[in-house]
Design an enzyme around this catalytic site. Structure first.
Site, PDB file in Angstrom:
ATOM      1  N   GLU A 197       9.371  -1.092  -7.965  1.00 23.02           N
ATOM      2  CA  GLU A 197       8.306  -0.170  -8.352  1.00 23.02           C
ATOM      3  C   GLU A 197       8.815   0.798  -9.417  1.00 23.02           C
ATOM      4  OE1 GLU A 197       4.937   0.050  -5.341  1.00 23.02           O
ATOM      5  OE2 GLU A 197       6.278   1.700  -4.914  1.00 23.02           O
ATOM      6  N   GLU A 250       7.980   8.306  -4.175  1.00 26.78           N
ATOM      7  CA  GLU A 250       7.411   9.622  -3.835  1.00 26.78           C
ATOM      8  C   GLU A 250       8.221  10.278  -2.716  1.00 26.78           C
ATOM      9  OE1 GLU A 250       3.398   8.260  -3.246  1.00 26.78           O
ATOM     10  OE2 GLU A 250       3.219   7.901  -5.398  1.00 26.78           O
ATOM     11  N   HIS A 287      10.082   4.807  -0.799  1.00 27.93           N
ATOM     12  CA  HIS A 287       9.107   4.893  -1.895  1.00 27.93           C
ATOM     13  C   HIS A 287       9.538   6.021  -2.829  1.00 27.93           C
ATOM     14  CE1 HIS A 287       5.360   5.608  -4.023  1.00 27.93           C
ATOM     15  NE2 HIS A 287       4.962   4.405  -3.633  1.00 27.93           N
ATOM     16  N   ASN A 335      -0.762   0.083   0.047  1.00 24.97           N
ATOM     17  CA  ASN A 335      -0.145   1.366   0.427  1.00 24.97           C
ATOM     18  C   ASN A 335      -1.233   2.429   0.261  1.00 24.97           C
ATOM     19  OD1 ASN A 335       1.285   3.722   0.712  1.00 24.97           O
ATOM     20  ND2 ASN A 335       2.486   3.495  -1.171  1.00 24.97           N
ATOM     21  N   TRP A 336      -1.800   2.851   1.374  1.00 24.91           N
ATOM     22  CA  TRP A 336      -2.915   3.811   1.305  1.00 24.91           C
ATOM     23  C   TRP A 336      -2.444   5.219   0.980  1.00 24.91           C
ATOM     24  CZ3 TRP A 336      -6.373   2.358   6.191  1.00 24.91           C
ATOM     25  CH2 TRP A 336      -6.881   1.071   6.011  1.00 24.91           C
ATOM     26  N   LYS A 337      -1.155   5.444   1.042  1.00 19.48           N
ATOM     27  CA  LYS A 337      -0.580   6.787   0.833  1.00 19.48           C
ATOM     28  C   LYS A 337      -1.294   7.803   1.736  1.00 19.48           C
ATOM     29  CE  LYS A 337       0.575   5.516  -3.863  1.00 19.48           C
ATOM     30  NZ  LYS A 337       1.196   5.963  -5.080  1.00 19.48           N
ATOM     31  N   GLY A 388      -1.084   0.432  -4.529  1.00 20.31           N
ATOM     32  CA  GLY A 388      -1.512   1.756  -4.109  1.00 20.31           C
ATOM     33  C   GLY A 388      -3.002   1.936  -4.340  1.00 20.31           C
ATOM     34  N   GLY A 446       0.698   4.713 -10.175  1.00 18.95           N
ATOM     35  CA  GLY A 446      -0.452   5.622 -10.272  1.00 18.95           C
ATOM     36  C   GLY A 446      -0.815   6.028 -11.687  1.00 18.95           C
ATOM     37  N   SER A 469       0.597   0.137 -10.571  1.00 16.05           N
ATOM     38  CA  SER A 469      -0.660  -0.115 -11.291  1.00 16.05           C
ATOM     39  C   SER A 469      -1.066  -1.592 -11.303  1.00 16.05           C
ATOM     40  CB  SER A 469      -0.586   0.453 -12.712  1.00 16.05           C
ATOM     41  OG  SER A 469      -0.415   1.856 -12.664  1.00 16.05           O
TER      42      SER A 469
HETATM   43  C1  PEP Z   1       2.582   2.590  -4.891  1.00 16.36           C
HETATM   44  O1  PEP Z   1       2.521   3.808  -4.793  1.00 16.36           O
HETATM   45  O2  PEP Z   1       3.276   1.927  -4.093  1.00 16.36           O
HETATM   46  C2  PEP Z   1       1.814   1.952  -5.954  1.00 16.36           C
HETATM   47  C3  PEP Z   1       2.145   0.757  -6.335  1.00 16.36           C
HETATM   48  O3  PEP Z   1       0.786   2.704  -6.486  1.00 16.36           O
HETATM   49  P1  PEP Z   1      -0.275   2.234  -7.596  1.00 16.36           P
HETATM   50  O4  PEP Z   1      -0.673   0.812  -7.311  1.00 16.36           O
HETATM   51  O5  PEP Z   1      -1.409   3.182  -7.449  1.00 16.36           O
HETATM   52  O6  PEP Z   1       0.420   2.351  -8.914  1.00 16.36           O
END
Ligand code: PEP
Length: 250
Positions: free
Chosen positions: A165, A95, A93, A9-11, A231, A171, A210
């Site tokens: 998640e 966010e 998601h 997930n490049w966001k 992410g 993050g 993470s």
């Molecule tokens: C995400 O935002 O889907 C995610 C898993 O982020 P990260 O791996 O950076 O925690």
């Protein structure tokens, strides 16, 4: 047995320049791995570029409209995504729930729109730290998942991936423990079992929060974990490649 899937997930990260070099390193690692399915969910505006420049990795995006074509300023439809060979859409998601006010109902509508277009919806569910510490973990997850299960037919649900998640792990560098992840994944699969046993055996439940090279082997080897949503580490070709290599072989 469920084949694992590793999804980046490049966001809202990257530029044409940085995405060019990421595509080059990802193309190399796609040739090296036959262990898992691999996909990247890119910012929609880069979809045509990534479609042309990234080979052997499936394409996805991070959001879509719940409506068909028409007067919905600023939205992107599933039909438009199909023009660029997009196969996966992340829906719900945390966010999007937190910053853009997406409700369970919006998320269920988007999921339906995605699967009816023949795309795969990666539906995210997860609790905040407060919800976990106040004993509401299971009720929050059940509510988030049940709305989607109620909205779709069993056939449509075959095009669903569930992503667990935990919001507090996204993050932050602090992933959930193996015990926490397996517990929740087993619980989510039980909810699907109550709905349809056959579906529960086949549905992929992936973990995100993470996930990185140092914890991938432990988390991806868990019984009810069928892959990862990544992410931060997916923006680095080397780290993403190391995670893919640790996916469970079947
Ligand atoms: C995400 O935002 O889907 C995610 C898993 O982020 P990260 O791996 O950076 O925690």
């Amino acid at each position: 047995m469920r084949r694992q899937i590793i999804i980046g997930n490049w966001k809202m990260n990257g530029s044409l320049l940085s995405i060019k070099s990421l595509c080059e390193s990802l193309t190399k690692l796609a040739h090296e791995s036959d262990v898992a399915d691999i996909a990247v969910c890119v910012p929609s505006i880069y979809l045509p570029y990534v479609q042309t420049n990234l080979k052997n990795i499936c394409l996805g995006v991070q959001n879509v409209s719940q409506y068909n074509n028409g007067a919905y300023t600023g939205e992107i439809s599933t039909t438009m995504l199909q023009d660029f060979n997009c196969r996966y859409v992340i829906v719900g998601h945390s966010e999007r729930r937190a910053f853009f006010g997406e409700t369970d109902e919006d998320i269920a509508n988007k999921t339906k729109q995605v699967v009816q277009a023949g795309l795969t919806a990666i539906v995210c569910v997860g609790e905040t730290l407060e919800e976990r510490t106040t004993g509401n973990l299971q009720s929050i997850l059940a509510r988030q998942l049940q709305v989607v299960l109620n909205k779709l037919s069993t056939k449509e649900l075959e095009k669903l991936i569930i992503a667990y998640e935990p919001v507090w792990a996204i993050g932050t560098g602090l992933a959930a423990t193996a015990h926490q992840v397996q517990d929740v994944h087993r619980y989510l699969r039980k909810i699907v079992t109550n709905f349809d046993e056959e579906l529960a055996k086949n549905i992929k439940i992936i973990y995100g929060g993470s996930l990185k090279p140092s914890n991938a082997s432990e988390l991806l080897s868990l019984e009810d974990v069928d892959g990862g949503l990544i992410g931060g580490a997916s923006l680095n070709g080397k780290d993403f490649g190391q995670i893919i290599k640790q996916a469970k072989k079947i």
